[in-house]
Design a protein around this motif. Structure first.
Motif, PDB file in Angstrom:
ATOM      1  N   LYS A   1       0.806  -1.225   0.000  1.00  0.00           N
ATOM      2  CA  LYS A   1       0.000   0.000   0.000  1.00  0.00           C
ATOM      3  C   LYS A   1       0.835   1.268   0.000  1.00  0.00           C
ATOM      4  O   LYS A   1       0.292   2.365   0.083  1.00  0.00           O
ATOM      5  CB  LYS A   1      -0.920  -0.005   1.229  1.00  0.00           C
ATOM      6  N   THR A   2       2.150   1.131  -0.064  1.00  0.00           N
ATOM      7  CA  THR A   2       2.987   2.342  -0.081  1.00  0.00           C
ATOM      8  C   THR A   2       3.316   2.737  -1.518  1.00  0.00           C
ATOM      9  O   THR A   2       3.421   1.879  -2.407  1.00  0.00           O
ATOM     10  CB  THR A   2       4.312   2.103   0.674  1.00  0.00           C
ATOM     11  N   ASN A   3       3.498   4.031  -1.717  1.00  0.00           N
ATOM     12  CA  ASN A   3       3.942   4.511  -3.036  1.00  0.00           C
ATOM     13  C   ASN A   3       5.337   3.997  -3.349  1.00  0.00           C
ATOM     14  O   ASN A   3       5.660   3.695  -4.498  1.00  0.00           O
ATOM     15  CB  ASN A   3       3.948   6.038  -3.058  1.00  0.00           C
ATOM     16  N   ALA A   4       6.164   3.899  -2.302  1.00  0.00           N
ATOM     17  CA  ALA A   4       7.563   3.509  -2.520  1.00  0.00           C
ATOM     18  C   ALA A   4       7.663   2.133  -3.173  1.00  0.00           C
ATOM     19  O   ALA A   4       8.500   1.926  -4.056  1.00  0.00           O
ATOM     20  CB  ALA A   4       8.318   3.523  -1.196  1.00  0.00           C
ATOM     21  N   PHE A   5       6.824   1.182  -2.745  1.00  0.00           N
ATOM     22  CA  PHE A   5       6.899  -0.173  -3.313  1.00  0.00           C
ATOM     23  C   PHE A   5       6.765  -0.133  -4.837  1.00  0.00           C
ATOM     24  O   PHE A   5       7.577  -0.698  -5.566  1.00  0.00           O
ATOM     25  CB  PHE A   5       5.802  -1.052  -2.700  1.00  0.00           C
ATOM     26  N   TRP A   6       5.729   0.564  -5.323  1.00  0.00           N
ATOM     27  CA  TRP A   6       5.471   0.606  -6.766  1.00  0.00           C
ATOM     28  C   TRP A   6       6.493   1.469  -7.491  1.00  0.00           C
ATOM     29  O   TRP A   6       6.954   1.130  -8.584  1.00  0.00           O
ATOM     30  CB  TRP A   6       4.051   1.113  -7.026  1.00  0.00           C
ATOM     31  N   ASN A   7       6.849   2.577  -6.843  1.00  0.00           N
ATOM     32  CA  ASN A   7       7.794   3.478  -7.505  1.00  0.00           C
ATOM     33  C   ASN A   7       9.181   2.852  -7.610  1.00  0.00           C
ATOM     34  O   ASN A   7       9.908   3.088  -8.578  1.00  0.00           O
ATOM     35  CB  ASN A   7       7.852   4.811  -6.744  1.00  0.00           C
ATOM     36  N   LEU A   8       9.565   2.025  -6.635  1.00  0.00           N
ATOM     37  CA  LEU A   8      10.886   1.386  -6.711  1.00  0.00           C
ATOM     38  C   LEU A   8      10.953   0.375  -7.862  1.00  0.00           C
ATOM     39  O   LEU A   8      11.995   0.213  -8.499  1.00  0.00           O
ATOM     40  CB  LEU A   8      11.232   0.710  -5.378  1.00  0.00           C
TER      41      LEU A   8
END
Lengths: 457, 86
Positions: A241-248
């Motif tokens: 649910k974090t932006n970081a997971f998808w953005n990474l």
């Protein structure tokens, strides 16, 4: 002399470090796994001509096996990470070793092109994911602190290992033929993997030790049991649910497109500008050698300062650096490019584990890292085809260079949009109730005013 | 020199996540990823269609027929169809 050494240790914060720790054995094993696992992938270019001569297949149809392997490895990476989290890296890598052996033996006996696709493209592709994905999170679990140092050392072997093995393979191909070379490398590689995995422990707790960088005041982390499985599932839900997971995933993809274009295209580009084949290959070798410094340095620096800054500089440098190629016409120009570009390129991909640790703490990172390698693998596949297509159309590599820059610079912008690394994005991974029993502690902790490293050599 | 820590011998604490919830959806991160995928596909289709167009043109020239009569392979036709600029 002793006082000088102690001053040096204090000055650079080295009093917390010791080489007498099992974590370094794990790092060494990870290096060998990377070396063996990645060898045949890196040496594929050596395989093309013998197969053309033996079977009369076209280079394009043989190259399809490599593309298939890259895509299969990418798609299987999240699975590799999940299996590493769920069943442990050791079991997962053992399964990868079995597939490695089957893939190598089958490839050596290939008679039809479809067999090459299945043996090398699919079986070997899955083995790559099972060998190379879980090993990084496993190393991370051995470092309670100083993960950047552990990652940096492992990443150096990642770079040097395949370069060394490629030379060995080239000699074998020359002397015993491609088929026997695959048999020899398959048997020796499998034997080596089985032997070193006997010494591999998934977590420090499995080995009855503490992770590197554990303070005497730290409680041990939860690493096994039913609660571990359910908690892991719950925490991974937070990660998704974090932006970081998808953005990474996105950042890894963009960075890999950016450098794959150059790594695949630099030799034909050099030859098209009048360099000899050996000189052009030397440019690629120079990139490999120079990049070792930042492969090590980037994760270490990332731990001391913001990984976002280190990664932004690396991506930005990788993007801007390729413009040197637009005006490169002489051997000197190409070698200047190799040195200048290799510095940011080396740091571009090695800080990811440190960044994951900053965002998600000690939550097992296998699944998260596996998804990132899916992005990386697809990026490498896309970046690998761009130079050939562009050259076929335009007769030059100019657009390929521009596209490489665009992808890398887009990655640097995406890094700016990542969350601040000072705040962990999900709760702390649970610790055990009991503190480590006193036991003995390493000499590095004795007499230290600071919290020391709990022993566990 | 090792400390005797056994993960089996101690019970884990209940994870202190009661009430923790991420209510926001990862729109920025997921949006960036989707943008990159769509952008990459666009680049691939554009250059692929360009290459297909060149290949068909070359075959037509070699055969001495108009380009409209030269037959493309399935993937060449597919790329030309997918690209609005070719």
């Amino acid at each position: 002399m002793r006082n000088a050494a102690l001053w040096f240790d204090r000055r650079f914060g080295l009093e917390e470090h010791t080489i007498a720790h099992y974590a370094w054995v794990i790092v060494a094993i990870a290096g060998v796994v990377q070396m063996v696992g990645a060898a045949i992938r890196m040496a594929f270019g050596v395989l093309i001509d013998p197969l053309v001569e033996t079977f009369g297949w076209t280079p394009g149809s043989i190259g399809l096996a490599y593309a298939l392997m890259s895509i299969v490895t990418a798609l299987a990476s999240p699975l590799g990470g999940y299996l590493g989290n769920r069943f442990g890296a050791r079991r997962t890598m053992m399964a990868g070793t079995v597939l490695f052996f089957i893939g190598m033996m089958w490839t050596s006996q290939t008679q039809q092109i479809w067999e090459l696709y299945v043996a090398y493209g699919i079986v070997f592709g899955i083995s790559q994911a099972l060998l190379l994905v879980p090993v990084v999170p496993a190393v991370a679990s051995w470092f309670r602190r100083h993960l950047g140092l552990g990652t940096g050392i492992m990443m150096v072997s990642w770079s040097l290992g395949p370069a060394l093995v490629v030379q060995v393979l080239a000699v074998l191909f020359e002397n015993v033929g491609w088929s026997q070379a695959f048999v020899i490398v398959g048997v020796v590689g499998t034997g080596t993997l089985i032997f070193i995995l006997l010494f591999f422990k998934n977590t420090p707790e499995d080995a009855g030790k503490t992770a590197y960088g554990t303070y005497k005041t730290d409680n041990p982390l939860m690493t096994s049991g039913n609660v571990f499985v359910s908690t892991q599932k719950e925490f991974q839900g937070f990660v998704y649910k974090t932006n970081a997971f998808w953005n990474l995933i996105n950042i890894h993809f963009l960075g890999c497109v950016g450098h794959a274009v150059i790594l695949v295209g630099i030799i034909p580009l050099g030859i098209s500008k009048g360099l000899g084949p050996l000189t052009a290959a030397g440019v690629l070798t120079t990139i490999s050698i120079v990049s070792v410094a930042t492969r090590f340095g980037a994760p270490v620096l990332s731990e001391r300062m913001s990984p976002k800054i280190v990664m932004f500089i690396s991506f930005f440098g990788q993007g801007v650096g390729v413009f040197l190629l637009l005006t490169a016409n002489s051997t000197l120009d190409f070698y200047i490019f190799a040195v200048v570009w290799a510095i940011p390129y080396g740091g571009e991909g090695t800080a990811f584990p440190v960044l994951i640790r900053k965002y998600f703490g000690h939550t097992p990172m296998g699944t998260t890292y596996g998804w990132q390698l899916l992005g990386a693998g697809l990026g490498m596949a896309l970046g690998g085809v761009i130079p050939g297509i562009v050259f076929d159309i335009t007769g030059t590599y100019t657009w390929a260079i521009i596209l490489s820059a665009v992808f890398s610079l887009a990655g640097s912008i995406a890094i700016l949009l990542l969350e601040n690394t000072r705040r962990q994005l999900i709760p702390n991974w649970p610790e055990m109730e009991a503190k480590p029993t006193s036991g003995e502690v390493s000499s590095a902790t004795i007499g230290s005013a600071e919290p020391g490293i709990a022993g566990g050599n | 020199m090792k400390s005797a820590v056994s993960s089996q011998a101690v019970e884990s604490t209940t994870p202190n996540i009661d009430g923790f919830e991420i209510k926001r959806r990862p729109i920025v991160g997921f949006g960036l990823l989707m943008s990159s995928i769509i952008g990459s596909l666009a680049v691939l289709i554009y250059f692929g269609a360009w290459a297909s167009s060149d290949r068909i043109e070359n075959r037509a020239l070699a055969a001495g027929v108009p380009e409209s009569q030269a037959e493309g392979k399935w993937w060449e036709d597919g790329l030309m169809l997918a690209c609005p600029l070719h």
